[in-house]
Design a protein around this motif. Structure first.
Motif, PDB file in Angstrom:
ATOM      1  N   LYS A 305       0.861  -1.184   0.000  1.00  0.00           N
ATOM      2  CA  LYS A 305       0.000   0.000   0.000  1.00  0.00           C
ATOM      3  C   LYS A 305       0.898   1.236   0.000  1.00  0.00           C
ATOM      4  N   PRO A 306       0.562   2.260  -0.791  1.00  0.00           N
ATOM      5  CA  PRO A 306       1.395   3.466  -0.748  1.00  0.00           C
ATOM      6  C   PRO A 306       1.180   4.201   0.570  1.00  0.00           C
ATOM      7  N   ALA A 307       2.235   4.876   1.041  1.00  0.00           N
ATOM      8  CA  ALA A 307       2.159   5.617   2.302  1.00  0.00           C
ATOM      9  C   ALA A 307       1.102   6.713   2.189  1.00  0.00           C
ATOM     10  N   THR A 308       1.000   7.314   1.003  1.00  0.00           N
ATOM     11  CA  THR A 308       0.042   8.384   0.780  1.00  0.00           C
ATOM     12  C   THR A 308      -0.506   8.233  -0.632  1.00  0.00           C
ATOM     13  N   PRO A 309      -1.806   8.491  -0.821  1.00  0.00           N
ATOM     14  CA  PRO A 309      -2.371   8.240  -2.150  1.00  0.00           C
ATOM     15  C   PRO A 309      -1.879   9.226  -3.199  1.00  0.00           C
ATOM     16  N   ARG A 310      -1.398  10.402  -2.763  1.00  0.00           N
ATOM     17  CA  ARG A 310      -0.992  11.410  -3.736  1.00  0.00           C
ATOM     18  C   ARG A 310       0.374  11.977  -3.378  1.00  0.00           C
ATOM     19  N   VAL A 311       1.273  12.027  -4.351  1.00  0.00           N
ATOM     20  CA  VAL A 311       2.600  12.604  -4.157  1.00  0.00           C
ATOM     21  C   VAL A 311       2.756  13.776  -5.109  1.00  0.00           C
ATOM     22  N   ASP A 312       3.138  14.938  -4.598  1.00  0.00           N
ATOM     23  CA  ASP A 312       3.453  16.072  -5.468  1.00  0.00           C
ATOM     24  C   ASP A 312       4.929  16.381  -5.363  1.00  0.00           C
ATOM     25  N   LEU A 313       5.637  16.326  -6.489  1.00  0.00           N
ATOM     26  CA  LEU A 313       7.063  16.668  -6.466  1.00  0.00           C
ATOM     27  C   LEU A 313       7.222  18.180  -6.592  1.00  0.00           C
ATOM     28  N   ALA A 314       8.312  18.681  -6.055  1.00  0.00           N
ATOM     29  CA  ALA A 314       8.524  20.135  -6.005  1.00  0.00           C
ATOM     30  C   ALA A 314       8.876  20.711  -7.376  1.00  0.00           C
ATOM     31  N   THR A 315       8.304  21.857  -7.680  1.00  0.00           N
ATOM     32  CA  THR A 315       8.722  22.649  -8.839  1.00  0.00           C
ATOM     33  C   THR A 315       9.780  23.650  -8.355  1.00  0.00           C
ATOM     34  N   SER A 316      10.553  24.191  -9.282  1.00  0.00           N
ATOM     35  CA  SER A 316      11.568  25.175  -8.886  1.00  0.00           C
ATOM     36  C   SER A 316      11.801  26.161 -10.023  1.00  0.00           C
TER      37      SER A 316
END
Lengths: 350, 350
Positions: A305-316
Motif C-alpha cells: 500500500k502506498p504511504a500516501t495516495p498522492r505525491v506532489d514533487l517540487a517545482t523550482s
C-alpha cells in the motif's frame, strides 16, 4: 467465480473469458458478467494468474516534447525492472474508450500509468477486479482520493514565477494560461494571483488569457494580450511551448525579450535552454514524476500500500535570460539585480 | 520440430519453449536448439501460433524530440489497426542485447520496427524462424539488401541545403555534421560536397566538424568553426538540435542570424518553426517514414512480400528566416532574392 457463473447463467470458462478481456463473448453476456463482478466486489486472487512483464503507459495526447520526458522516466524504471512499456494514446479524449480497457485486460500488464487521462468508475472497477493497479500522473481533474496520483506543486510554481517578476520590479504582469478545465493549470493561475495579492496588487482579469498548452495559442493569445493599451511588461505562460508562441508574437510586434518584455514559462523542457534568449521557467520534474508513478504502480502490483495516495514533487524556478527589470519612463531600463518589491516604480498597478 | 528435438536430444515441448522465448530452458540447451533451428532453416508455419496484437518499436535512444515524431507515426498506424505499441530502447548500444530478443519471442508481436538499431545475423534468424517480421527505419549502417528498410533521401537533402546557400551567394560554407559512422550523416555531407563541386568550389575539410546529433556538439563544434580565421558565412548542420547549438555559439560570439551567419538544419522538428529566428531546414518526413515502416511490417506479417526491400521518402528544403545573402565587403548585405551562382562574390573559394 462459480457463483457469478451460476447467477449469470453462463459457464465458468465464460466468466474467465470476460475477466481476461477476450473478444469471443457476446456483448450482453459480457455486460451481465461485469455487473455481477462489480456488485459482488470480485477481486482476482493475487498471483492467481501470471501477469505479463508489461507496464502500460497511456497518454491523453502524444503531441509534444512534454510526452518524451514522461516516456523516458517510465522507460528508465521499466528497464531496471525488466519490463516492457506498452504505449497508447487516448486520442485527445480525456476519458478512455472501452476497447482500450479490453486490450489491457487481455494483455494482463503489471500495472497502468495514466498521464492526464482519467478512468470512469466502471473502468476503475474493471481493472481493480482483475488486480491490475493504476496510477494517474498529473491528473487533469480530481481523480478521487482513493486513486494513487503523482503531480507537481503547480500552485507554488505559479507563485515563484510571479514573485520573481515582482522582485524585478514588474507591476503589470500578464498571463497566457493553460486550459482552465485542467487542475494543474488552475493551480498555476491561483499561485500567480496569490503572489500579486501578497505584493498588494489586484488581480486584473483583463491581463489573463486562456491557451491550450500549444505553441499556437501562445502566439495568438500573446498577440492579443500585447496589443492592449498599457500592455503588460511581463507575461507568465502556462507552459514552455506557449512561451515560445509568445516569443514569436513579441518578435512580430518588434518587442525585444527581455528588454521590452519579460517571459516566464513552465515545465523546463530541454528546448527552454536552447531558444534565444534562453527561457526563464518553472521546472516541473517530469521524468522524475514518471519514475515515481512507475515505481508506485510496481509497488502496488507487489501488494504494498502506498504511504500516501498522492505525491506532489517540487517545482523550482530556473532563471535564465528571458526576464529582466522593466524599462520604465525615466529608469531607462537595466537597473538589474536585487530589485526589492517597493523599489523600481513603473507601470500602473491594475 | 520433432526432428530438431530428436537431434538436440530434448523433448518437443522444450523446443517449443525455446521458440517462445521462455526463460525455463538451460542456456546450453537453448543454444543447441537455436543452432539446429538455424542449420535446418526452420520457419514456424504461418498461423501456427496466435500473434499478440502488439507492434514492437525499438529505439537506439529515446532522447530527443526526433523520437517523438517517430512514435507518433507508429502509433497512428497501430491505432488504425487495433494494435498496441511496445516501446523499448537499446540504451545507446547500436546492437540489441539478447535479453531483448527473448522478450520479443515471448511477447509474440505482429512485427518489429527498429529505429537506428541493428540486429546481428543470429538475432535476425531468431525472429525469422518465429515468423516475426522486422523493418529497419533510417538504418545507421547498411542493414543488408534482404532487410526491409525505410529511410529518407539524405544525400538530396544535403545537396538542396547547400545549393540554397550557394544561390544566396555564400562561398565559405561550413558543416557541423552528424556522427560519421551513421550512413544518413555521411550521405548528407556527400550531398553538400556534390553541391560545392557543381558550383566549381573545392571541398575544404577545415570547414567540416563532426557532431553527434545533440545540441551540445552543435555549440562546441560551432564555436570552434566560427573562430577560424576567415570564418564561414553559412553553416549546414547535421540536424535541427545541432543548429540550435550553433545559434547559441553565434549569440555568444555576437554574430546575428541571418545577417552575419546563415544556418540550415536537418529534420524540421516542430521546434524549428518556434525558435528565433525560425530555422531554414531540410524536412525529413519522420512521422510518415514511421507510418510506412509500420505498414510495411504489418504487410509482411500478412505474408505479403514488399515490392522493394528499401523505401526512401523525399526530403525537402523549408526556407524560413535563418538564411540570407552574406554581408560581404562592399555589398553591405541584404542583396536578397534571386541570387545566381556566379553573382555576389565574397569570401575566398576554399
Amino acid at each position: 467465480m462459480a457463483e457469478i457463473a451460476r447467477e449469470a447463467g453462463v459457464s465458468a470458462p465464460t466468466v474467465s473469458k470476460v475477466l481476461n478481456g477476450r473478444a469471443d463473448v457476446a456483448p450482453a453476456t459480457r455486460e451481465r458478467v461485469e455487473d455481477l463482478l462489480r456488485t459482488h466486489g470480485y477481486r482476482r486472487r493475487r498471483g492467481a494468474t501470471q501477469s505479463a512483464a508489461l507496464l502500460e503507459l497511456v497518454f491523453h495526447e502524444l503531441e509534444s516534447a512534454w510526452a518524451m520526458e514522461v516516456i523516458r522516466g517510465v522507460e528508465n524504471v521499466a528497464r531496471e525492472e525488466g519490463l516492457s512499456v506498452v504505449l497508447s494514446e487516448s486520442s485527445g479524449r480525456l476519458s478512455l474508450g472501452q476497447s482500450w480497457v479490453d486490450g489491457v485486460l487481455a494483455r494482463r500488464p503489471i500495472g497502468v500509468v495514466l498521464v492526464l487521462s482519467s478512468l470512469d468508475r466502471a473502468q476503475q472497477t474493471q481493472l481493480t477486479s482483475r488486480d491490475i493497479p493504476f496510477v494517474v500522473m498529473d491528473p487533469a481533474g480530481d481523480p478521487g482520493t482513493d486513486v494513487p496520483a503523482v503531480g507537481a506543486t503547480n500552485w507554488q510554481g505559479g507563485l515563484a514565477a510571479t514573485r520573481h517578476l515582482l522582485e524585478l520590479g514588474h507591476r503589470r504582469i500578464g498571463v497566457v494560461a493553460g486550459p482552465r478545465r485542467m487542475m494543474c493549470s488552475r493551480a498555476r493561475i491561483d499561485g500567480y494571483r496569490a503572489a500579486l495579492e501578497e505584493a498588494g496588487l489586484g488581480f486584473d482579469p483583463g491581463l489573463v488569457r486562456d491557451g491550450d498548452f500549444h505553441h499556437e495559442t501562445g502566439y495568438t493569445e500573446g498577440l492579443d494580450l500585447l496589443r492592449v493599451p498599457d500592455r503588460p511588461t511581463a507575461v507568465f505562460t502556462g507552459n514552455d511551448l506557449q512561451a515560445l508562441g509568445l516569443y514569436e508574437a513579441a518578435r512580430e510586434l518588434g518587442l525585444r525579450i527581455p528588454e521590452d518584455l519579460s517571459v516566464v514559462g513552465f515545465d523546463d523542457l530541454p528546448l527552454a535552454r536552447w531558444v534565444g534568449p534562453p527561457l526563464t521557467t518553472v521546472r516541473q520534474p517530469l521524468t522524475e514524476m514518471a519514475e515515481v508513478a512507475a515505481r508506485l504502480v510496481i509497488d502496488l502490483a507487489r501488494g504494498n500500500k502506498p504511504a500516501t495516495p498522492r505525491v506532489d514533487l517540487a517545482t523550482s524556478l530556473v532563471v535564465r535570460s528571458s526576464t529582466a527589470p522593466p524599462r520604465t519612463a525615466g529608469s531607462g531600463g537595466a537597473a538589474r539585480g536585487g530589485g526589492g518589491l517597493s523599489r523600481s516604480g513603473g507601470g500602473n498597478p491594475a
